[in-house]
Scaffold this active site. Structure first.
Site, PDB file in Angstrom:
ATOM      1  CG  ASP A 152      -2.215   0.659   1.086  1.00 25.30           C
ATOM      2  OD1 ASP A 152      -2.354   1.455   0.149  1.00 25.30           O
ATOM      3  OD2 ASP A 152      -3.120   0.415   1.908  1.00 25.30           O
TER       4      ASP A 152
ATOM      5  CG  ASP B  99      -9.555   2.412  -0.414  1.00 30.50           C
ATOM      6  OD1 ASP B  99      -9.110   1.260  -0.555  1.00 30.50           O
ATOM      7  OD2 ASP B  99      -8.947   3.304   0.206  1.00 30.50           O
TER       8      ASP B  99
HETATM    9  C1  DGJ Z   1      -5.908   1.753   1.980  1.00 29.83           C
HETATM   10  C2  DGJ Z   1      -6.301   0.559   1.181  1.00 29.83           C
HETATM   11  O1  DGJ Z   1      -6.814   0.949  -0.049  1.00 29.83           O
HETATM   12  C3  DGJ Z   1      -7.285  -0.279   1.974  1.00 29.83           C
HETATM   13  O2  DGJ Z   1      -7.723  -1.353   1.211  1.00 29.83           O
HETATM   14  C4  DGJ Z   1      -6.602  -0.731   3.224  1.00 29.83           C
HETATM   15  O3  DGJ Z   1      -5.548  -1.587   2.917  1.00 29.83           O
HETATM   16  C5  DGJ Z   1      -6.117   0.470   4.018  1.00 29.83           C
HETATM   17  N1  DGJ Z   1      -5.304   1.338   3.211  1.00 29.83           N
HETATM   18  C6  DGJ Z   1      -5.328   0.032   5.208  1.00 29.83           C
HETATM   19  O4  DGJ Z   1      -4.744   1.071   5.865  1.00 29.83           O
END
Ligand code: DGJ
Length: 740
Positions: free
Chosen positions: A479, A549
């Site tokens: 991430d 997301d």
């Molecule tokens: C952002 C990501 O897009 C989510 O899926 C998740 O992993 C969060 N970060 C975790 O902090």
């Protein structure tokens, strides 16, 4: 396919069955361009396309000649300051402050195959006969700099890749203040330009507008390619649509700051420029040093936008993504983030994993919150060791229990970041990107590590290397949850501060390269607050990307539809989540959520513990369905049919590699009183072949010209957001007798 140099006319002809690209050495020794587009016949010369005429207020190259000006000549890698007044491809600042240059043709070479770009992601070939590469060397004698322009032509694809490389061979230091990957001059401006814009949660929406005079551009100055814009643009003829007409797509294989610009001159010529954004960029070259630009991929299509996308999909699936996961089935995963966020322990994780096993999940992913003091988003980033309070038997304890359940085990990391509340920060407060006399902006309470520094790079590499070598991990979600600010490095001298953004990205690539080489069995999925760094650069290392997301099925139609303009279904992480949806609070059925998520690398992101037995049963069926048709979704040929940006009825289809199975997804957004019966016309079927759909036989031409009649499938319960997935099987005569 051939690349030919005509010694007499000094023209290069690159052509295959699909396209021609004709370059020439101009009268002043610069490199010019005569034609780029659909394949044309070999001519002894195309120099008749050069404009030679006198015009007012024009600067001419030769004192005794009023016909040859750079302003009215299509240039290959344009320079500024000597007669072309448009924005250039590059700019060199010499030690005397001059920004002038005069790169003249020196030599060329043609090689089979495609040389690698050192340290940068790029499209590759597996056999030398897949492509030929032309490298043209030019030299500026005053600054003593060499420029190598490289073109790879693929033998059986309408694809050319380009890049540029500067080498300083003189003693004097030079500074590159602009070094784009390409400029391409087109002779007219009768195009619409297309780009993918958006923001967090609504990434890669399609934007189309007619070109106007002057500059139109998209860019990122965020340190990553960003949710707001994607390093891709296309030009299409106004009459072209999804299925027919001329389209040229440009995709930059890079994950950092970029510029993609279209400039229409007063003379209706169009210059497309793409590469690293010049804002804040400067790269110093000492004697013997080289600067390599990222690669640009140009796709020519005379089969509309779908034609362009299908070429990108094939190329990126098979010649950008690498490693064992390129050709392997991507596992159906369950990610614990939306179910638990930071609130979990070993028992909770194992309970969810056991439930996941009962419905057939293949990969269990433990997301953020397993390390350091990471009980919330204020702490822990930088400390890549397990939180023993939450997970007393460590990562390996969890991993082995999940392996015992016969599922793969995956883990989340965010290696480029640090929280101030972390051991790493307490030990190395100067390891952030920052200026020592100025304050720093935070985002989600986190700061960007100065990965351009070797010591920072080594520390993060060692930590992640240890994590992956000491634990049985099958999948990593990498991430990156903020954009970069205060991009100053206390490690570098003042002459190198313009290099920080690019050095950072180079070391992200280096870190990925080291880890995928040492742990080739691990499937990497990149992520940046969802789809904030969904670009070809990342796909070279991480074969899939978390698309957004935003997991709301209806919003995802637009996101996935737009993303598919460039990126293959297999590269898009697409998960079914709970309702009301966390991001938009919308209620959609479990069917519709899956019907959208099937068209990607499929998974779940919800709390199965809370699911009812009916829901669990349905999820089990969905997983079985995806397993049965995974090869179609992941390897098939995808076609967009009806756009969510224009219609209430949205549709897309995918045809398996053997062309035997066709899956069509149809989504009805809002129910209408007294609604119409619609027909969805399919594409790419064999006209005379027979196809079985819902127990009835249809001919290919029938399905393409009349279409599938949509009646009751979408009227079910008279609800908004109803969808249906149709599976058609092609039947050959030998398969039996069918009524038609
Ligand atoms: C952002 C990501 O897009 C989510 O899926 C998740 O992993 C969060 N970060 C975790 O902090």
């Amino acid at each position: 396919m051939a690349i030919i140099f005509n010694e007499t006319t000094k023209e290069f002809h690159l052509f295959n069955d699909y396209l021609s690209y004709v370059l020439c050495v101009l009268p002043n020794g610069h490199l010019g361009q005569l034609y780029y587009g659909k394949r044309v016949s070999e001519q002894s010369s195309y120099t008749y396309l050069l404009e030679k005429r006198q015009r007012p207020l024009t600067a001419y190259v030769f004192e005794d000649d009023e016909s040859f000006s750079l302003q009215h000549t299509r240039q290959e890698y344009a320079s500024y300051g000597t007669g072309d007044f448009s924005q250039p491809a590059f700019e060199i600042i010499s030690s005397d402050g001059s920004r002038l240059s005069d790169f003249k043709f020196e030599s060329y070479r043609i090689v089979d195959g495609k040389p690698n770009l050192k340290g940068l992601p790029h499209v590759y070939v597996e056999k030398d006969n897949e492509a030929q590469t032309l490298e043209i060397l030019l030299k500026d004698v005053v600054s003593e700099t060499q420029l190598c322009l490289s073109y790879t032509l693929f033998s059986n694809k309408p694809v050319i890749t380009r890049n540029a490389r500067f080498t300083q061979f003189g003693q004097e230091k030079i500074r590159l203040s602009r070094a784009l990957s390409m400029t391409l001059d087109l002779p007219d401006s009768d195009y619409d330009w297309i780009h993918l814009d958006g923001a967090w949660g609504r990434e890669r929406h399609i934007s189309i507008s007619p070109l106007h005079k002057g500059i139109q551009s998209i860019y990122s100055l965020k340190g990553s390619s960003s949710s707001e814009h994607n390093p891709f643009i296309a030009l299409k003829r106004p009459q072209a649509d999804e299925h027919q007409g001329e389209v040229i797509g440009f995709s930059l294989v890079y994950s950092g700051n970029f510029l993609a610009q279209v400039d229409v001159t007063p003379f209706e010529q169009t210059r497309i420029s793409m590469g690293i954004h010049p804002e804040g960029f400067e790269w110093q070259l000492d004697n013997g040093e080289t600067f390599q630009t990222p690669e640009i991929v140009m796709v020519y299509s005379d089969r509309g936008l779908n034609g362009m996308s299908q070429e990108f999909h094939m190329l990126y699936n098979k010649r950008l993504v690498r490693g064992v996961w390129r050709d392997k089935k991507r596992p159906i995963l369950l990610n614990n983030w939306e179910a638990m966020t930071f609130d979990f322990n070993e028992d909770k994780i194992l309970a969810l994993a056991e439930k996941a096993k009962t419905v057939g999940v293949e990969l269990f992913v433990m997301d953020d919150g397993w390390f350091g003091e990471r009980n919330h988003d204020h702490a822990g980033l930088g400390d890549w060791f397990v939180n023993q309070e939450k997970l007393p038997s460590g990562i390996n304890g969890i991993a082995s229990k999940i392996h015992e359940l016969d599922m793969m085990f995956g883990l989340w990391i965010e290696p480029e970041m640090v929280n101030k509340d972390s051991n790493l920060y307490r030990q190395h407060p100067d390891w952030l990107l920052h200026h020592p006399k100025r304050s720093q902006s935070h985002s989600r309470h986190q700061f960007t590590l100065d990965l351009s520094r070797e010591d920072v790079y080594q520390n993060i590499y060692q930590q992640i290397h240890r994590l992956l070598s000491e634990n049985a991990i099958d999948y990593i979600k990498w991430d990156m949850n903020r954009y970069m600010t205060e991009a100053f490095s206390v490690y570098y001298s003042k002459n190198h501060q313009g290099e920080i953004f690019h050095r950072y990205i180079l070391n992200v690539y280096r870190l990925y390269e080291a880890l995928i080489t040492e742990f080739p069995h691990i499937l990497f999925e990149s992520c940046s607050s969802g789809g904030g760094r969904f670009d070809p650069g990342m796909l070279y290392y991480a074969p899939q990307t978390w698309t957004s997301d935003n997991t709301d099925a209806i919003e995802r139609l637009k996101i996935q539809y737009g993303t598919s303009l460039v990126y293959p279904l297999k590269s898009m992480g697409c998960h079914v989540s709970d309702v009301p949806n966390q991001q938009v609070k919308r209620l959609t059925s479990l069917d519709t959520r899956a019907n959208v998520a099937y068209f990607g690398s499929f998974g779940y992101e919800l709390d199965l513990i809370k699911a009812t037995s009916d829901e669990l049963e349905k999820i089990k069926q969905q997983i079985t369905f995806y397993q049965n048709f995974r090869h179609v979704f992941q390897e098939g040929n995808f076609t967009r049919l009806l756009s969510p940006f224009q219609n209430n009825l949205v549709a897309w289809q995918v045809i398996s590699e053997d062309e035997k199975t066709i899956i069509v997804g149809i989504y009805h957004l809002l129910i209408q009183a007294n609604g119409v019966a619609s027909r969805i016309q399919l594409k790419g079927l064999v006209p005379d072949a027979t196809y079985l759909l819902n127990g009835k036989i249809y001919r290919g031409n029938e399905l393409m010209s009349i279409g599938i009649l949509i009646k009751e499938e979408l009227q079910e319960n008279y609800k908004d957001f109803v969808s249906h997935v149709f599976v058609l099987e092609r039947k050959d005569e030998k398969d039996g007798n069918f009524e038609t």
